[in-house]
Design an enzyme around this catalytic site. Sequence first.
Site, PDB file in Angstrom:
ATOM      1  N   TYR A   1     -53.628 -12.335  38.454  1.00 42.15           N
ATOM      2  CA  TYR A   1     -52.282 -12.346  37.953  1.00 42.15           C
ATOM      3  C   TYR A   1     -52.270 -13.174  36.494  1.00 42.15           C
ATOM      4  CZ  TYR A   1     -47.635 -13.896  37.159  1.00 42.15           C
ATOM      5  OH  TYR A   1     -46.344 -14.319  36.676  1.00 42.15           O
TER       6      TYR A   1
ATOM      7  N   HIS B   1     -49.576 -19.158  34.341  1.00 40.55           N
ATOM      8  CA  HIS B   1     -50.680 -19.090  34.940  1.00 40.55           C
ATOM      9  C   HIS B   1     -51.645 -18.551  34.251  1.00 40.55           C
ATOM     10  CE1 HIS B   1     -49.008 -20.499  38.479  1.00 40.55           C
ATOM     11  NE2 HIS B   1     -47.903 -19.821  38.326  1.00 40.55           N
TER      12      HIS B   1
ATOM     13  N   SER C   1     -46.962 -16.168  31.369  1.00 43.02           N
ATOM     14  CA  SER C   1     -46.694 -17.103  32.477  1.00 43.02           C
ATOM     15  C   SER C   1     -47.870 -18.359  32.498  1.00 43.02           C
ATOM     16  CB  SER C   1     -47.405 -16.510  33.725  1.00 43.02           C
ATOM     17  OG  SER C   1     -47.341 -17.520  34.920  1.00 43.02           O
TER      18      SER C   1
END
Length: 274
Positions: free
Chosen positions: A143, A111, A109
């Site tokens: 996450y 992120h 991701s």
Amino acid sequence: MPAPRTVLLTGAAGGLGTLMRSLLPEYGYTLRLFDVRPIEDAPEAITADLTDKEALREAVRGVDAVLHLAGISLEAPFEKILRSNIEGTYNLYEAARLEGVPRIVFASSNHAVGFTPAPRAGTPLDPSALIPIDTPHRPDTFYGLSKCFGEDLAQLYWDKHGLETVSVRIGSCFPEPTGVRMLSVWMSPADGARLFHAALTAEEVGHTVVHGSSANTRLWWDLTSARALGYEPQDDSEPYAEKLIAEQGELDPENPAHSHLGGHFVSDPPIWPY
Ligand code: NAI
Ligand code: 15L
């Protein structure tokens, strides 16, 4: 590696999994489905948790590759992330190693690098300002940290066991962009299928990390390593720009939620509801 035909799709009940269930068969794949949630229209799907090592061994047996989408996809308490995303991804890699599966495509991701400053709002960027694929890990959440782990795990399994991975740092893969930041990181579902297909079939990928987005006019990151796999994005978020900017305004460089790649995950991340 011969072109994979049977692919285990983990996270098949999720948003991206549902999109890929309808798009990937057009590329000739037979999908085996796996998710902790049952899939109503696919009773043959394997309903199991990533913590279930036996179920994972059975699930990967005989497949040519895995598209690993399962996991917590938002922020959550560390213990939950540890179980599903960190231990769960390790369990999948171990099962794949033990069963001789040659390749995994891992849904990483943006992120993982969410605290990277966004190059700047506006269109289009000088190519030299695009975020490079070797930008350092700067997770914006637990996450995001779990995605850094997944990328490093993939590197270990390549160096140590010869198990190949393409880690796709997905931007935002939804039917349409829903925010101004997404104009820069959006990946249309059709481009998502193109990119996953390229990642499943490219020769000799070792462990390759790529950015996952369409060829957006307002692109923030470099797609060179994705294109090197044979990915040719066809879509651009620009047709959505005028309406979204009229509704939400331009990005404010003084607002941390606008001025980082990870958007509001840096300041006010959405929380996994389960
Ligand atoms: P989603 O939350 O809709 O789907 C995730 C699926 O994983 C769910 O169906 C859930 O039941 C399953 N799952 C969660 N924990 C599990 C466990 N312990 N065992 C088995 N299954 C489990 O998320 P979405 O949007 O479909 O994303 C798919 C993957 O792509 C995720 O790994 C996410 O982190 C990643 N990703 C998605 C992006 C997007 O724009 N949709 C952007 C960046 C990354
Ligand atoms: C992600 O990693 C999430 O799984 C997804 O739900 C979106 O929030 C996406 O990133 C994003 O950054 O837009």
